[in-house]
Scaffold this active site. Structure first.
Site, short mmCIF file in Angstrom:
data_model
loop_
_atom_site.label_atom_id
_atom_site.label_comp_id
_atom_site.label_asym_id
_atom_site.label_seq_id
_atom_site.Cartn_x
_atom_site.Cartn_y
_atom_site.Cartn_z
N THR A 1 -49.69 67.46 -49.82
CA THR A 1 -49.54 66.48 -50.91
C THR A 1 -48.55 65.41 -50.45
O THR A 1 -47.65 65.71 -49.68
CB THR A 1 -48.99 67.20 -52.16
N ARG B 1 -60.08 71.67 -61.82
CA ARG B 1 -58.66 72.05 -61.86
C ARG B 1 -57.78 70.81 -61.64
O ARG B 1 -57.97 70.06 -60.71
CB ARG B 1 -58.38 73.09 -60.78
N VAL B 2 -56.82 70.62 -62.51
CA VAL B 2 -55.86 69.54 -62.35
C VAL B 2 -54.50 70.16 -62.12
O VAL B 2 -54.11 71.10 -62.82
CB VAL B 2 -55.85 68.62 -63.60
N GLY B 3 -53.79 69.65 -61.13
CA GLY B 3 -52.48 70.22 -60.81
C GLY B 3 -51.35 69.44 -61.45
O GLY B 3 -51.53 68.72 -62.44
N ASP B 4 -50.18 69.58 -60.85
CA ASP B 4 -48.97 68.95 -61.38
C ASP B 4 -48.86 67.48 -61.02
O ASP B 4 -48.21 66.70 -61.74
CB ASP B 4 -47.75 69.67 -60.80
N THR C 1 -43.70 68.51 -54.82
CA THR C 1 -44.84 69.10 -54.13
C THR C 1 -44.70 70.62 -54.23
O THR C 1 -43.61 71.13 -54.45
CB THR C 1 -44.88 68.66 -52.65
N HIS D 1 -46.59 74.57 -55.44
CA HIS D 1 -47.58 75.28 -56.25
C HIS D 1 -47.66 74.65 -57.64
O HIS D 1 -46.75 74.80 -58.46
CB HIS D 1 -47.19 76.77 -56.33
N GLY D 2 -48.77 73.94 -57.88
CA GLY D 2 -48.88 73.11 -59.07
C GLY D 2 -48.69 73.86 -60.37
O GLY D 2 -48.02 73.37 -61.30
C1 FL6 Z 1 -48.30 70.91 -51.14
O1 FL6 Z 1 -49.35 71.09 -52.06
C2 FL6 Z 1 -49.22 70.58 -53.25
O2 FL6 Z 1 -48.23 69.95 -53.51
C3 FL6 Z 1 -50.31 70.84 -54.22
C4 FL6 Z 1 -50.13 70.21 -55.57
N1 FL6 Z 1 -48.79 70.34 -56.09
C5 FL6 Z 1 -51.10 70.86 -56.54
O3 FL6 Z 1 -50.84 71.97 -56.94
O4 FL6 Z 1 -52.08 70.27 -56.85
#
Ligand code: FL6
Length: 347
Positions: free
Chosen positions: A198, A226-229, A249, A251-252
């Site tokens: 990311t 799926r939508v992350g953070d 960055t 684990h979302g």
């Molecule tokens: C390094 O990976 C990420 O940052 C993934 C991102 N935060 C997500 O979960 O979508």
């Protein structure tokens, strides 16, 4: 807000000169511009790949720094730096995004202007080379702050952003990674290995304005939709001229639980220095929900930090004509930016 178990600092601000209560309506005349970028919290990075990753983050930081030096805004700089990282196939954003369970790319991005607190975000967007550009357009050209999927794509098209074939963003490396992930059913890949690359940037411009931008392809083998953070303001980033700017960055799903970016901003607001604020927020996420990740932060005085709990996090910063970068704990390379205005670090 609850107490932070690992916090080692009491958080009083009186001893810090940059903790003055000047509001964003009275920014200092000219401040030294600062930019920090990250290339995602990750597992271990091979020697061969670290060279490409180093090149990518330093190039992006320099590009953003030159925008700031030339009088560009913090928003211009974070957008410019993130576009460079989205275009670089080494990173999980734009070209090089990871694939979902259907072998497709769905990208998320957000941006925020610390002067007005306006923000723009897109999620599950496809067929667009630079999602961060669309996020900025959402912020500046609509009355909304978040568009998703088809609506986001239609809006991008209406703004003249080229729609490209999805396959153009898919790299061979990511096709192989998805195959491996599906075959091994996660047995060999740690969370940190799955969540890589990311990208994000935070900046302070000459007029004291702060901004952040974050962009990602999300996590490998994610569910469709799926939508992350990363597109969620407060989780994937935050910027407020009165306090600081943060891009995150990791684990979302964990980042969303603790609103990681806003949590770091809260600690800054309470008087912690950028490094302490980042560490306190990351420590809370690790102890409270067992989530790993990384943070870049710059405060309103231009003090900055890059901190992470994952194995690695490529980062680069530019301030006072010095370029710094690192990938793993303890590694910091510093070079003079010099008078050469080319955004090619050549270091
Ligand atoms: C390094 O990976 C990420 O940052 C993934 C991102 N935060 C997500 O979960 O979508």
């Amino acid at each position: 807000m609850t107490d932070i178990p690992c916090s080692s600092h009491s958080g009083h601000s009186d001893h810090r000169s940059y903790s003055s209560s000047k509001s964003s309506q009275f920014p200092p005349e000219i401040v030294q511009p600062v930019i920090v970028v990250h290339g995602g919290g990750a597992g271990s990075i091979s020697k061969e790949r670290s060279e490409r990753v180093r090149h990518g983050v330093t190039k992006a930081a320099l590009l953003g720094y030159h925008i700031l030096k030339d009088g560009g805004s913090a928003v211009d700089a974070v957008e410019g730096a993130v576009v460079a990282l989205e275009d670089d196939p080494e990173f999980n954003a734009g070209h090089g995004s990871v694939l979902n369970e259907d072998g497709q790319i769905e990208m998320d991005a957000s941006i925020m202007d610390g002067k007005s607190l306006n923000s723009g975000a897109v999620s599950s967007i496809k067929s667009i080379a630079n999602p961060i550009k669309v996020a900025r357009l959402v912020m500046e050209k609509t009355n909304h702050s978040f568009l998703t999927d088809r609506g986001a794509t239609c809006f991008a098209k209406s703004m003249g952003i080229p729609i490209i074939p999805c396959e153009k963003l898919v790299t061979e490396r990511n096709v192989k990674r998805l195959k491996k992930e599906k075959a091994e059913k996660s047995a060999c890949m740690t969370e940190a290995d799955k969540n890589t690359g990311t990208v994000g940037a935070v900046a302070l411009d000459k007029h004291g304005n702060l901004a952040y931008a974050t962009s990602t392809g999300g996590i490998i083998n994610k569910m469709v939709g799926r939508v992350g953070d990363s597109p969620c303001v407060g989780s994937g980033g935050y910027a407020d001229n009165d306090i600081g700017a943060v891009s995150t960055t990791g684990h979302g799903e964990s980042i969303i639980k603790v609103n990681l970016a806003r949590l770091a901003i809260f600690h800054l607001q309470q008087g912690k220095k950028p490094q302490e604020a980042a560490d306190a927020a990351l420590c809370y996420m690790k102890t409270r929900v067992k989530g790993l990740g990384g943070i870049i932060v710059v405060d309103k005085s231009g003090e900055w930090a890059a901190r992470w709990t994952s194995v690695s996090m490529p980062w680069a910063s530019a301030k006072d004509d010095k370029l710094q970068f690192g990938i793993v704990p303890g590694m910091v390379h510093i070079t003079d930016i010099g008078k050469n205005k080319s955004p090619n670090p050549c270091i």
